[in-house]
Design a protein around this motif. Structure first.
Motif, PDB file in Angstrom:
ATOM      1  N   ALA A  15       0.961  -1.396   0.102  1.00  0.00           N
ATOM      2  CA  ALA A  15       0.042   0.021  -0.121  1.00  0.00           C
ATOM      3  C   ALA A  15       0.763   1.327  -0.003  1.00  0.00           C
ATOM      4  N   ALA A  16       2.045   1.077  -0.144  1.00  0.00           N
ATOM      5  CA  ALA A  16       3.006   2.259  -0.180  1.00  0.00           C
ATOM      6  C   ALA A  16       3.023   3.104  -1.704  1.00  0.00           C
ATOM      7  N   SER A  17       2.518   2.335  -2.439  1.00  0.00           N
ATOM      8  CA  SER A  17       2.574   2.910  -3.918  1.00  0.00           C
ATOM      9  C   SER A  17       1.418   2.417  -4.722  1.00  0.00           C
ATOM     10  N   ALA A  37       0.696  -1.539   4.682  1.00  0.00           N
ATOM     11  CA  ALA A  37       1.698  -2.567   4.679  1.00  0.00           C
ATOM     12  C   ALA A  37       2.490  -2.657   3.797  1.00  0.00           C
ATOM     13  N   ASP A  38       3.930  -2.610   3.606  1.00  0.00           N
ATOM     14  CA  ASP A  38       4.750  -2.762   2.530  1.00  0.00           C
ATOM     15  C   ASP A  38       5.974  -3.044   3.044  1.00  0.00           C
ATOM     16  N   ILE A  39       6.765  -3.781   2.106  1.00  0.00           N
ATOM     17  CA  ILE A  39       7.929  -4.063   2.342  1.00  0.00           C
ATOM     18  C   ILE A  39       9.069  -2.776   2.312  1.00  0.00           C
ATOM     19  N   ASN A  40       8.472  -1.823   1.819  1.00  0.00           N
ATOM     20  CA  ASN A  40       9.329  -0.468   1.815  1.00  0.00           C
ATOM     21  C   ASN A  40       8.603   0.484   3.027  1.00  0.00           C
ATOM     22  N   LEU A  41       9.495   0.310   4.110  1.00  0.00           N
ATOM     23  CA  LEU A  41       8.711   1.272   5.418  1.00  0.00           C
ATOM     24  C   LEU A  41       8.743   2.595   5.010  1.00  0.00           C
ATOM     25  N   ASN A  64       7.180  -7.965   4.699  1.00  0.00           N
ATOM     26  CA  ASN A  64       7.505  -8.476   3.378  1.00  0.00           C
ATOM     27  C   ASN A  64       6.314  -9.857   3.545  1.00  0.00           C
ATOM     28  N   VAL A  65       5.346  -9.576   2.532  1.00  0.00           N
ATOM     29  CA  VAL A  65       4.288 -10.696   2.649  1.00  0.00           C
ATOM     30  C   VAL A  65       4.749 -12.201   2.128  1.00  0.00           C
ATOM     31  N   THR A  66       5.995 -12.441   1.781  1.00  0.00           N
ATOM     32  CA  THR A  66       6.727 -13.767   1.443  1.00  0.00           C
ATOM     33  C   THR A  66       7.201 -14.419   2.589  1.00  0.00           C
ATOM     34  N   ASP A  67       6.980 -13.560   3.792  1.00  0.00           N
ATOM     35  CA  ASP A  67       7.812 -14.306   4.978  1.00  0.00           C
ATOM     36  C   ASP A  67       6.671 -14.220   6.048  1.00  0.00           C
ATOM     37  N   ASN A  91      -2.923  -7.044  -2.385  1.00  0.00           N
ATOM     38  CA  ASN A  91      -2.416  -6.105  -3.521  1.00  0.00           C
ATOM     39  C   ASN A  91      -0.813  -6.393  -3.748  1.00  0.00           C
ATOM     40  N   ALA A  92      -0.146  -6.690  -2.833  1.00  0.00           N
ATOM     41  CA  ALA A  92       1.380  -6.749  -3.050  1.00  0.00           C
ATOM     42  C   ALA A  92       1.527  -7.548  -4.352  1.00  0.00           C
ATOM     43  N   GLY A  93       2.425  -6.926  -5.286  1.00  0.00           N
ATOM     44  CA  GLY A  93       2.891  -7.836  -6.410  1.00  0.00           C
ATOM     45  C   GLY A  93       3.837  -6.806  -7.249  1.00  0.00           C
ATOM     46  N   ASN A 140      -8.626  -9.806  -3.330  1.00  0.00           N
ATOM     47  CA  ASN A 140      -7.129  -9.930  -4.005  1.00  0.00           C
ATOM     48  C   ASN A 140      -7.079  -9.448  -5.518  1.00  0.00           C
ATOM     49  N   ILE A 141      -5.949  -8.940  -5.341  1.00  0.00           N
ATOM     50  CA  ILE A 141      -5.625  -8.082  -6.808  1.00  0.00           C
ATOM     51  C   ILE A 141      -5.053  -8.966  -7.853  1.00  0.00           C
ATOM     52  N   SER A 142      -5.799  -9.350  -8.820  1.00  0.00           N
ATOM     53  CA  SER A 142      -5.336 -10.146  -9.988  1.00  0.00           C
ATOM     54  C   SER A 142      -4.998  -9.261 -11.097  1.00  0.00           C
ATOM     55  N   SER A 143      -5.227  -9.533 -12.320  1.00  0.00           N
ATOM     56  CA  SER A 143      -4.946  -8.658 -13.238  1.00  0.00           C
ATOM     57  C   SER A 143      -5.453  -9.404 -14.686  1.00  0.00           C
ATOM     58  N   ALA A 158       0.789 -16.277 -12.030  1.00  0.00           N
ATOM     59  CA  ALA A 158       0.274 -15.922 -10.761  1.00  0.00           C
ATOM     60  C   ALA A 158      -1.021 -15.394 -10.408  1.00  0.00           C
ATOM     61  N   LYS A 159      -1.339 -14.404 -11.542  1.00  0.00           N
ATOM     62  CA  LYS A 159      -2.518 -13.813 -11.618  1.00  0.00           C
ATOM     63  C   LYS A 159      -3.757 -14.618 -11.677  1.00  0.00           C
ATOM     64  N   ALA A 160      -3.481 -15.825 -12.604  1.00  0.00           N
ATOM     65  CA  ALA A 160      -4.768 -16.626 -12.893  1.00  0.00           C
ATOM     66  C   ALA A 160      -4.620 -17.543 -11.588  1.00  0.00           C
ATOM     67  N   THR A 190       0.692   3.701 -12.681  1.00  0.00           N
ATOM     68  CA  THR A 190       1.226   3.484 -11.378  1.00  0.00           C
ATOM     69  C   THR A 190       2.699   3.549 -11.636  1.00  0.00           C
ATOM     70  N   PRO A 191       3.590   3.750 -10.619  1.00  0.00           N
ATOM     71  CA  PRO A 191       4.958   3.462 -10.826  1.00  0.00           C
ATOM     72  C   PRO A 191       5.550   2.238 -11.460  1.00  0.00           C
ATOM     73  N   PHE A 192       4.493   1.098 -11.167  1.00  0.00           N
ATOM     74  CA  PHE A 192       4.854  -0.313 -11.718  1.00  0.00           C
ATOM     75  C   PHE A 192       4.960  -0.087 -13.267  1.00  0.00           C
ATOM     76  N   VAL A 193       3.860   0.671 -13.828  1.00  0.00           N
ATOM     77  CA  VAL A 193       3.754   0.479 -15.630  1.00  0.00           C
ATOM     78  C   VAL A 193       4.720   1.576 -15.800  1.00  0.00           C
ATOM     79  N   ARG A 194       4.875   2.592 -15.253  1.00  0.00           N
ATOM     80  CA  ARG A 194       5.637   3.650 -15.671  1.00  0.00           C
ATOM     81  C   ARG A 194       7.275   3.551 -15.781  1.00  0.00           C
TER      82      ARG A 194
HETATM   83  N1  LIG Z   1      -0.533  -1.035 -12.639  1.00  0.00           N
HETATM   84  C1  LIG Z   1      -1.155  -1.839 -13.441  1.00  0.00           C
HETATM   85  O1  LIG Z   1      -1.372  -1.757 -14.626  1.00  0.00           O
HETATM   86  C2  LIG Z   1      -1.603  -3.421 -12.857  1.00  0.00           C
HETATM   87  C3  LIG Z   1      -2.415  -3.818 -13.655  1.00  0.00           C
HETATM   88  C4  LIG Z   1      -3.132  -5.372 -13.167  1.00  0.00           C
HETATM   89  C5  LIG Z   1      -2.738  -5.462 -11.853  1.00  0.00           C
HETATM   90  N2  LIG Z   1      -1.755  -4.846 -11.111  1.00  0.00           N
HETATM   91  C6  LIG Z   1      -1.665  -5.229  -9.911  1.00  0.00           C
HETATM   92  O2  LIG Z   1      -1.883  -4.313  -9.020  1.00  0.00           O
HETATM   93  C7  LIG Z   1      -0.765  -4.382  -7.833  1.00  0.00           C
HETATM   94  C8  LIG Z   1      -0.163  -3.167  -7.271  1.00  0.00           C
HETATM   95  O3  LIG Z   1       0.524  -2.876  -8.691  1.00  0.00           O
HETATM   96  P1  LIG Z   1       1.106  -1.299  -8.640  1.00  0.00           P
HETATM   97  O4  LIG Z   1       0.917  -1.027 -10.331  1.00  0.00           O
HETATM   98  O5  LIG Z   1       0.313  -0.455  -7.751  1.00  0.00           O
HETATM   99  O6  LIG Z   1       2.573  -1.570  -8.489  1.00  0.00           O
HETATM  100  P2  LIG Z   1       3.705  -0.601  -7.506  1.00  0.00           P
HETATM  101  O7  LIG Z   1       4.878  -1.188  -7.944  1.00  0.00           O
HETATM  102  O8  LIG Z   1       3.372   0.793  -7.813  1.00  0.00           O
HETATM  103  O9  LIG Z   1       3.219  -0.969  -5.944  1.00  0.00           O
HETATM  104  C9  LIG Z   1       3.511  -2.259  -5.621  1.00  0.00           C
HETATM  105  C10 LIG Z   1       3.701  -2.203  -4.011  1.00  0.00           C
HETATM  106  O10 LIG Z   1       3.931  -3.562  -3.619  1.00  0.00           O
HETATM  107  C11 LIG Z   1       5.187  -3.554  -2.755  1.00  0.00           C
HETATM  108  N3  LIG Z   1       5.574  -4.751  -2.642  1.00  0.00           N
HETATM  109  C12 LIG Z   1       6.484  -5.596  -3.634  1.00  0.00           C
HETATM  110  N4  LIG Z   1       7.025  -6.820  -3.115  1.00  0.00           N
HETATM  111  C13 LIG Z   1       6.411  -6.983  -1.887  1.00  0.00           C
HETATM  112  C14 LIG Z   1       6.617  -7.820  -0.542  1.00  0.00           C
HETATM  113  N5  LIG Z   1       7.110  -8.972  -1.082  1.00  0.00           N
HETATM  114  N6  LIG Z   1       5.621  -7.432   0.396  1.00  0.00           N
HETATM  115  C15 LIG Z   1       5.232  -6.478   0.713  1.00  0.00           C
HETATM  116  N7  LIG Z   1       5.148  -5.346  -0.188  1.00  0.00           N
HETATM  117  C16 LIG Z   1       5.640  -5.715  -1.660  1.00  0.00           C
HETATM  118  C17 LIG Z   1       6.148  -2.626  -3.339  1.00  0.00           C
HETATM  119  O11 LIG Z   1       7.123  -2.125  -2.434  1.00  0.00           O
HETATM  120  C18 LIG Z   1       5.044  -1.468  -3.790  1.00  0.00           C
HETATM  121  O12 LIG Z   1       4.894  -0.455  -2.685  1.00  0.00           O
HETATM  122  C19 LIG Z   1       0.186  -5.567  -8.029  1.00  0.00           C
HETATM  123  O13 LIG Z   1      -0.359  -6.919  -7.365  1.00  0.00           O
HETATM  124  C20 LIG Z   1       0.018  -5.654  -9.598  1.00  0.00           C
HETATM  125  O14 LIG Z   1       0.391  -6.794  -9.952  1.00  0.00           O
HETATM  126  C21 LIG Z   1      -1.204  -3.574 -11.535  1.00  0.00           C
END
Ligand SMILES: NC(=O)c1ccc[n+]([C@@H]2O[C@H](COP(=O)([O-])OP(=O)(O)OC[C@H]3O[C@@H](n4cnc5c(N)ncnc54)[C@H](O)[C@@H]3O)[C@@H](O)[C@H]2O)c1
Length: 248
Positions: A15-17, A37-41, A64-67, A91-93, A140-143, A158-160, A190-194
């Motif tokens: 949720a940090a981004s 909640a985020d890996i990046n405090l 860290n959601v994997t831990d 949502n973390a992904g 759950n945030i899929s795609s 993963a998203k399926a 979002t920063p993810f696609v940018r």
């Molecule tokens: N942006 C899109 O176009 C898009 C489309 C479909 C689905 N999604 C999904 O939406 C979700 C959010 O994507 P976004 O675009 O906001 O990405 P983003 O990169 O802007 O944000 C993702 C956040 O997840 C955190 N994160 C990563 N690994 C982590 C971990 N192990 N534990 C805890 N936090 C962790 C990151 O630090 C970051 O703050 C993701 O699941 C992504 O797959 C995004």
């Protein structure tokens, strides 16, 4: 429309981004106690500060959601702060793209771990609290990529997978009035696609080929999540809501 989530406690992972940050802000606006909640405090704390400044009740947690230990600590802190957990948004992904013949095992494992194992660990950790409440909402945030994208075998799988997980959770937990749904976003700014090297091309293509002719915003996804976690969606479970502007 009153969503009926005032005073409920919502954990939003990642949720940090981006989308997670938008969801956290939206749920706080609706009166929920929100856990960023985020890996990046530092980034989680910065977004929590924004929510707080807007009048929201918020807690930033490093997780860290994997831990499994991190996830257990997170839930313990949330219960200590707010009493329970009513809402979880997995949502973390992240993505690590590449054609299958060039995809490393590390990139396969990382994407499946964060998206799928992360959702498993967080869901397992909050369910005892929701079971006690006899109420709960998991989203759950899929795609849209759950339908398959070239160069994204790990991410598409993963998203399926998260959709199968969603349906299993809906079946297991409905009796305790706990619903579980997925939201499948299309292209969201979002920063993810940018960060993608072809971001401008991707955006221009999205504008040209999406029936609703624009790229999506985090708020578009947040609105869908806000509905699904609300009292208004109490008879909807195991479903997938696409937020794609009609583009598949
Ligand atoms: N942006 C899109 O176009 C898009 C489309 C479909 C689905 N999604 C999904 O939406 C979700 C959010 O994507 P976004 O675009 O906001 O990405 P983003 O990169 O802007 O944000 C993702 C956040 O997840 C955190 N994160 C990563 N690994 C982590 C971990 N192990 N534990 C805890 N936090 C962790 C990151 O630090 C970051 O703050 C993701 O699941 C992504 O797959 C995004």
């Amino acid at each position: 429309m009153d969503l009926g989530i005032t005073g409920k406690t919502a954990i939003v992972t990642g949720a940090a981004s981006g989308i997670g940050a938008g969801i956290a802000s939206r749920l706080a606006e609706e009166g929920a106690n929100v856990v960023v909640a985020d890996i990046n405090l530092p980034a989680a704390e910065a977004h929590a500060e924004t929510i707080h400044a807007a009048g929201g009740v918020v807690l930033a947690v490093k997780a860290n959601v994997t831990d499994a230990d991190d996830v257990a600590d997170m839930v313990e802190r949330v219960v200590a702060a707010f009493g329970s957990v009513d809402i979880l948004v997995n949502n973390a992904g992240l993505a690590r793209d590449g054609r299958i013949t060039k995809m490393s095992e590390e990139d396969w494992d990382l994407v499946l771990d964060v998206v799928l194992k992360g959702a498993f660990l967080c869901t397992r950790a909050v369910l005892p609290h929701m079971n006690q409440l006899k109420w709960g909402r998991i989203v759950n945030i899929s795609s849209r990529a759950h339908l398959g994208n070239p160069g994204q075998a790990n991410y598409s799988a993963a998203k399926a997978g998260i959709i199968g997980f969603t349906k299993a959770m809906a079946l297991e937990n409905g009796r305790n009035l706990i619903t579980c749904n997925a939201v499948a976003p299309g292209m969201i700014d979002t920063p993810f696609v940018r960060a993608h090297p072809k971001w401008e091309l991707i955006r221009d293509n999205a504008e040209k080929t999406t029936p609703v002719p624009r790229i999506g915003a985090a708020e578009d996804v947040a609105d869908a999540v806000a509905f699904l976690v609300s009292e208004r969606a109490s008879y909807i479970t195991g479903d997938v809501l696409h937020v794609t502007g009609g583009r598949y």
